[in-house]
Design a protein around this motif. Structure first.
Motif, PDB file in Angstrom:
ATOM      1  N   PHE A   1       8.867   5.396 -12.247  1.00  0.00           N
ATOM      2  CA  PHE A   1       8.268   4.081 -12.074  1.00  0.00           C
ATOM      3  C   PHE A   1       9.307   3.026 -12.427  1.00  0.00           C
ATOM      4  N   ARG A   2       9.066   1.820 -11.950  1.00  0.00           N
ATOM      5  CA  ARG A   2      10.014   0.733 -12.160  1.00  0.00           C
ATOM      6  C   ARG A   2       9.443  -0.261 -13.169  1.00  0.00           C
ATOM      7  N   LEU A   3      10.224  -0.528 -14.217  1.00  0.00           N
ATOM      8  CA  LEU A   3       9.832  -1.530 -15.208  1.00  0.00           C
ATOM      9  C   LEU A   3      10.135  -2.929 -14.679  1.00  0.00           C
ATOM     10  N   PRO A   4       9.168  -3.818 -14.620  1.00  0.00           N
ATOM     11  CA  PRO A   4       9.465  -5.199 -14.220  1.00  0.00           C
ATOM     12  C   PRO A   4      10.444  -5.846 -15.211  1.00  0.00           C
TER      13      PRO A   4
ATOM     14  N   ILE B   1       3.428 -11.862 -25.706  1.00  0.00           N
ATOM     15  CA  ILE B   1       4.579 -11.441 -24.896  1.00  0.00           C
ATOM     16  C   ILE B   1       5.183 -10.163 -25.470  1.00  0.00           C
ATOM     17  N   ILE B   2       5.295 -10.095 -26.786  1.00  0.00           N
ATOM     18  CA  ILE B   2       5.850  -8.903 -27.416  1.00  0.00           C
ATOM     19  C   ILE B   2       4.956  -7.694 -27.174  1.00  0.00           C
ATOM     20  N   ILE B   3       3.642  -7.881 -27.212  1.00  0.00           N
ATOM     21  CA  ILE B   3       2.720  -6.782 -26.898  1.00  0.00           C
ATOM     22  C   ILE B   3       2.974  -6.281 -25.481  1.00  0.00           C
ATOM     23  N   VAL B   4       3.069  -7.207 -24.530  1.00  0.00           N
ATOM     24  CA  VAL B   4       3.265  -6.839 -23.124  1.00  0.00           C
ATOM     25  C   VAL B   4       4.572  -6.056 -22.959  1.00  0.00           C
ATOM     26  N   VAL B   5       5.663  -6.599 -23.486  1.00  0.00           N
ATOM     27  CA  VAL B   5       6.968  -5.946 -23.328  1.00  0.00           C
ATOM     28  C   VAL B   5       6.981  -4.597 -24.035  1.00  0.00           C
TER      29      VAL B   5
ATOM     30  N   ALA C   1       1.741   1.611 -10.764  1.00  0.00           N
ATOM     31  CA  ALA C   1       2.470   0.497 -10.157  1.00  0.00           C
ATOM     32  C   ALA C   1       1.610  -0.760 -10.115  1.00  0.00           C
ATOM     33  N   GLY C   2       0.340  -0.595  -9.779  1.00  0.00           N
ATOM     34  CA  GLY C   2      -0.561  -1.744  -9.727  1.00  0.00           C
ATOM     35  C   GLY C   2      -0.785  -2.354 -11.093  1.00  0.00           C
ATOM     36  N   ALA C   3      -0.898  -1.509 -12.126  1.00  0.00           N
ATOM     37  CA  ALA C   3      -1.094  -2.010 -13.485  1.00  0.00           C
ATOM     38  C   ALA C   3       0.132  -2.781 -13.962  1.00  0.00           C
ATOM     39  N   LEU C   4       1.325  -2.261 -13.679  1.00  0.00           N
ATOM     40  CA  LEU C   4       2.552  -2.950 -14.090  1.00  0.00           C
ATOM     41  C   LEU C   4       2.691  -4.295 -13.386  1.00  0.00           C
ATOM     42  N   GLU C   5       2.290  -4.350 -12.121  1.00  0.00           N
ATOM     43  CA  GLU C   5       2.335  -5.623 -11.396  1.00  0.00           C
ATOM     44  C   GLU C   5       1.334  -6.614 -11.996  1.00  0.00           C
TER      45      GLU C   5
ATOM     46  N   ASP D   1       2.276 -10.230 -13.896  1.00  0.00           N
ATOM     47  CA  ASP D   1       1.689 -11.546 -13.578  1.00  0.00           C
ATOM     48  C   ASP D   1       1.062 -12.171 -14.820  1.00  0.00           C
ATOM     49  N   LEU D   2       0.372 -11.357 -15.626  1.00  0.00           N
ATOM     50  CA  LEU D   2      -0.202 -11.858 -16.872  1.00  0.00           C
ATOM     51  C   LEU D   2       0.900 -12.404 -17.773  1.00  0.00           C
ATOM     52  N   HIS D   3       1.979 -11.664 -17.880  1.00  0.00           N
ATOM     53  CA  HIS D   3       3.108 -12.087 -18.701  1.00  0.00           C
ATOM     54  C   HIS D   3       3.635 -13.445 -18.258  1.00  0.00           C
ATOM     55  N   ASP D   4       3.767 -13.644 -16.938  1.00  0.00           N
ATOM     56  CA  ASP D   4       4.292 -14.909 -16.429  1.00  0.00           C
ATOM     57  C   ASP D   4       3.401 -16.081 -16.849  1.00  0.00           C
ATOM     58  N   SER D   5       2.103 -15.865 -16.849  1.00  0.00           N
ATOM     59  CA  SER D   5       1.184 -16.940 -17.242  1.00  0.00           C
ATOM     60  C   SER D   5       1.283 -17.214 -18.740  1.00  0.00           C
ATOM     61  N   ILE D   6       1.498 -16.169 -19.550  1.00  0.00           N
ATOM     62  CA  ILE D   6       1.662 -16.368 -20.994  1.00  0.00           C
ATOM     63  C   ILE D   6       2.948 -17.127 -21.276  1.00  0.00           C
ATOM     64  N   VAL D   7       4.017 -16.766 -20.579  1.00  0.00           N
ATOM     65  CA  VAL D   7       5.304 -17.451 -20.767  1.00  0.00           C
ATOM     66  C   VAL D   7       5.187 -18.930 -20.414  1.00  0.00           C
TER      67      VAL D   7
END
Length: 323
Positions: free
Chosen positions: A11-14, A206-210, A241-245, A249-255
């Motif tokens: 799998f690919r890490l964003p 953000i740290i939780i997500v990463v 893959a769908g969960a990582l995507e 997107d959630l991460h981008d909104s938090i940032v």
């Protein structure tokens, strides 16, 4: 997944922090503190602390290293504890922090003595304001750890919102952020400013997500479901893959919210206070980067291939461990 679909092998890490404004910054006292602190070399928690507290002096860097190693001790023992055992561990540890000059009973859980020694070292440089903030945040962390053990024992399954509510405390990031303050004196009313509070919350999320993206592979291999990726897959009926995507997107909104709050933090007429607030909020931004690069530079999640995976973002899916 369709009946004839083939299970993915990779799998690919964003690369979700590619535009994060804070670069990697290592404390110059890292090597000395690594030798002096209690070290778990494979994970290199001393590296995490030295990345997380790059501006601390030698004493502050060492205390940060000891905090990271204390987290490891707590995780190691509570991961195999039942609820009653975890409650006792939490109680004696908090007692050790509140009464660091009292010797601990020889038969007591070793984590209390580790905590006591850590806190005695911290008190040499800690301001009273920091001490209060740290103890409060650490108590929330320990209570959440006990709750996590209870959920595991009862096989309770979190939804996404419930997961975040608990994980914000079990991850230990709030006391880690408090450690930024160890030599600062920021009043409670300033720390409770809505924009600073939003920065703290955003940094934690953000740290939780990463962390959960990076740790997912080793955790799914041992069937550990207390991970955001697993929770999203289960709650939203998505494949990996769908969960990582979705999480990206959630991460981008938090940032976006984090950076907006950062731009709205007020300046203070007291120059010393203004400098300390600036140091604290930049420290949170730096911690986000520290957590990310440590995930690849230590061997905790990716073994010796971490730096390669940091570039390629491709991860080989580990097989499930035997029960």
């Amino acid at each position: 997944m369709p009946f004839n679909a083939v299970e993915p092998t990779h799998f690919r890490l964003p690369d979700i922090l590619s535009n994060w404004p804070w670069p990697r910054h290592l404390n110059p006292h890292y090597e000395v503190c690594q030798k002096e602190s209690k070290a778990f070399n494979l994970c290199d928690f001393n590296l995490l602390a030295s990345l997380g507290y790059p501006l601390h002096g030698k004493d502050g860097c060492r205390v940060g290293c000891e905090l990271m190693n204390l987290f490891y001790v707590i995780d190691y023992y509570t991961d195999v504890a039942n609820e009653a055992e975890a409650k006792v561990q939490a109680d004696v540890l908090m007692d050790a922090l509140r009464n660091p000059h009292m010797e601990r009973p020889p038969s007591e859980w070793i984590g209390a003595e580790v905590a006591r020694q850590f806190w005695l070292n911290a008190l040499h440089i800690a301001t009273p304001t920091f001490q209060r903030h740290f103890i409060d945040s650490f108590e929330m962390y320990m209570k959440a750890v006990v709750r996590e053990v209870q959920d595991r024992t009862e096989h309770y399954i979190d939804g996404i919102e419930e997961f975040f509510d608990l994980r914000r405390d079990t991850c230990g990031v709030k006391p880690a952020f408090a450690m930024i303050e160890i030599e600062l004196d920021i009043p409670d009313e300033v720390m409770q400013n809505e924009h600073i509070a939003a920065i703290i919350l955003g940094g934690v999320d953000i740290i939780i997500v990463v962390n959960d993206m990076c740790s997912y592979n080793v955790e799914q291999a041992r069937s550990d479901d207390h991970n955001l990726v697993a929770v999203v897959m289960r709650s939203l009926h998505l494949d990996l893959a769908g969960a990582l995507e979705w999480i990206s997107d959630l991460h981008d909104s938090i940032v976006e919210k984090f950076l907006l709050a950062f731009s709205q933090v007020p300046h203070y007429t007291d120059p010393k206070l203004d400098r300390q607030v600036t140091q604290f909020i930049h420290g949170i931004g730096n911690w986000v980067r520290a957590n990310e690069v440590w995930s690849f530079e230590s061997e905790r999640y990716f073994g010796k291939r971490g730096r390669e995976i940091q570039v390629t973002r491709m991860v080989e899916l580990l097989p499930k461990a035997a029960p």
